[in-house]
Design an enzyme around this catalytic site. Structure first.
Site, PDB file in Angstrom:
ATOM      1  CG  PHE A 140      -1.233   0.327   3.450  1.00  0.00           C
ATOM      2  CD1 PHE A 140      -0.435   1.253   2.786  1.00  0.00           C
ATOM      3  CD2 PHE A 140      -0.621  -0.578   4.307  1.00  0.00           C
ATOM      4  CE1 PHE A 140       0.951   1.284   2.978  1.00  0.00           C
ATOM      5  CE2 PHE A 140       0.764  -0.555   4.511  1.00  0.00           C
ATOM      6  CZ  PHE A 140       1.548   0.379   3.850  1.00  0.00           C
TER       7      PHE A 140
ATOM      8  CG  ASP B  41      -3.763  -6.905   3.425  1.00  0.00           C
ATOM      9  OD1 ASP B  41      -3.501  -7.342   4.561  1.00  0.00           O
ATOM     10  OD2 ASP B  41      -3.115  -5.999   2.875  1.00  0.00           O
TER      11      ASP B  41
ATOM     12  CE  LYS C  39       0.511  -3.200  10.434  1.00  0.00           C
ATOM     13  NZ  LYS C  39      -0.079  -2.969   9.116  1.00  0.00           N
TER      14      LYS C  39
HETATM   15  C1  LIG Z   1       0.610  -2.915   7.794  1.00  0.00           C
HETATM   16  C2  LIG Z   1      -0.124  -3.474   6.649  1.00  0.00           C
HETATM   17  C3  LIG Z   1       0.562  -4.052   5.564  1.00  0.00           C
HETATM   18  C4  LIG Z   1       2.057  -4.023   5.437  1.00  0.00           C
HETATM   19  O1  LIG Z   1       2.703  -4.814   6.390  1.00  0.00           O
HETATM   20  P1  LIG Z   1       4.277  -4.666   6.584  1.00  0.00           P
HETATM   21  O2  LIG Z   1       4.585  -5.674   7.657  1.00  0.00           O
HETATM   22  O3  LIG Z   1       4.549  -3.252   6.981  1.00  0.00           O
HETATM   23  O4  LIG Z   1       4.908  -5.001   5.288  1.00  0.00           O
HETATM   24  C5  LIG Z   1      -0.189  -4.639   4.553  1.00  0.00           C
HETATM   25  N1  LIG Z   1      -1.526  -4.650   4.606  1.00  0.00           N
HETATM   26  C6  LIG Z   1      -2.209  -4.103   5.620  1.00  0.00           C
HETATM   27  C7  LIG Z   1      -3.699  -4.176   5.626  1.00  0.00           C
HETATM   28  C8  LIG Z   1      -1.535  -3.490   6.676  1.00  0.00           C
HETATM   29  O5  LIG Z   1      -2.227  -2.914   7.660  1.00  0.00           O
END
Ligand SMILES: *Cc1c(COP(=O)(O)O)cnc(C)c1O
Length: 401
Positions: free
Chosen positions: A136, A221, A250
């Protein structure tokens, strides 16, 4: 005007299905709703409120900056942004920082940079991006397409191209796809939304080696794993595998929206003036709060505390499982913990989440069959114990039903 949950259905776009209660106040790892009902927070706003709710240091930083300067745009730079960038550079592999407002935007920047770098250095044909199934990376059209759940990117017309997906923790699967046409491999060192699944060290090491062989950039990420979640400032530090680009969001702002992309001088220099940007990215208010959050998290007290608190969680969940036998697996790193339900409860994670809320506990799910915990990194031990007791009550009722 009466603000109730039913107003949501009346005035909000129906892309979310929030819980039936509306929280109005938070302090530490406790939350209160409109009726004054109290909840223990094991969800942390999805791994965001790394220091709990209304942590005095963050509140202080926010109020301080609120009296000074809120916004300038990138026509000008500002002190909090520079101070935060310096701390991030001093404490990671990176030489340069780009600020955004969210995880998705940080990943968007990373992907665009990887494409631009490859085009400048090797030519147009080097455009392939490889990511992983169940991964994700956000909800912008580029990032959601790079994400490994086609259901999230289907139905919006033509997708960005040259994107492939390999199997997570399966190096042969990546080997079969990667070539000199690959410009970047994007991966979460631990898949969060995809099921709280840590990469194995051998896998991540082999991914790094394949990237080097094919001159592909390795993008981590760390939007969910970053800022202390795993017990290190960033998850890559657990593996001794260093990426070329890292994204963080986050927990970075502890609840204030901010994201960042970190990279090296050699790569960063390809984003020359005009190639990319954001009105709010590097906003002084966001950066002031994030600076306070990073400085507070990046201490031995907090980081070692994460490991100790994670052990409390693990022991508590094991005890519950001895009694009720509802988890097939409990996994994760630090305070990102996933409890996979047994076949008997397969697909029922959401029911566990609702049952927990009924007992005054907020938890998360990761997919249909995994209950996820992402609490504050400084959650008091007593709150962990009290929250697990509520979780056990919820499970006792689920098992009886
Ligand atoms: C939550 C998340 C995102 C997206 O972040 P947003 O602030 O909602 O755009 C991207 N990568 C990972 C691994 C995430 O957990």
């Amino acid at each position: 005007m009466q603000i109730t949950r039913s107003l949501f259905d009346e005035v909000m776009v129906p892309n979310y299905a929030p819980a039936k209660f509306i929280p109005v106040k938070g302090e530490g790892s406790r939350i209160w709703d409109q009726e004054g009902r109290e909840y223990i927070d094991f969800a942390g706003g999805i791994a965001v409120t790394c220091l709990g709710h209304c942590h005095p240091v963050l509140v202080g930083a926010l109020k301080d900056q609120a009296d000074k300067l809120w916004h300038l745009s990138n026509v000008l730079t500002n002190e909090p942004a520079l101070a935060l960038a310096k701390v991030l550079v001093d404490n990671t592999f990176a030489d340069k920082v780009y600020f955004a407002n969210s995880g998705g935007e940080s990943n968007e920047a990373a992907l665009k940079l990887a494409r631009r770098y490859a085009k400048n250095k090797y030519g147009e044909q080097k455009d392939q991006i490889i990511a992983f199934k169940q991964g994700f990376h956000g909800r912008t059209f580029f990032t959601v397409t790079v994400g490994g759940q086609p259901a999230y990117s289907d139905g919006f017309g033509p997708k960005p191209g040259a994107i492939e997906h390999a199997e997570f923790n399966n190096i042969d699967s990546l080997k079969a796809l990667i070539s000199d046409k690959t410009c970047a491999v994007m991966i979460e060192p631990m898949q969060g939304e995809g099921g709280v699944l840590p990469a194995t060290p051998e896998f991540l090491q082999a991914v790094r080696e394949l990237c080097d062989t094919h001159n592909a950039l390795l993008i981590f990420d760390e939007v969910q794993t970053g800022v202390g979640r795993t017990g290190k400032l960033y998850g890559y530090m657990q593996y001794n595998v260093v990426p070329d680009i890292l994204t963080t969001a986050k927990a970075l702002g502890g609840g204030f929206p901010i994201g960042a992309m970190l990279t090296t001088d050699d790569i960063a220099k390809h984003l020359v003036p005009g190639t990319h940007g954001s009105t709010y990215g590097g906003n002084p208010l966001a950066c002031a709060v994030a600076l306070a959050a990073v400085n507070t998290v990046n201490t031995p007290e907090v980081l070692d505390g994460v490991m100790a608190k994670a052990q409390l969680f693990r022991d508590g969940l094991a005890k519950i499982n001895e009694k009720y036998n509802v988890f097939a697996d409990v996994r994760g790193q630090g305070l990102l913990i996933g409890a996979e339900l047994t076949a008997q409860y397969s697909g029922k994670a959401r029911d566990f989440m609702v049952a927990a809320a009924d007992e005054g506990l907020m938890v998360l799910v990761a997919g249909a069959s995994i209950v996820r915990f992402a609490p504050s990194l400084v959650i008091p031990d007593a709150d962990i114990e009290a929250g697990l007791a509520r979780f056990e009550q919820a499970i006792a009722k689920m098992v009886k039903a």
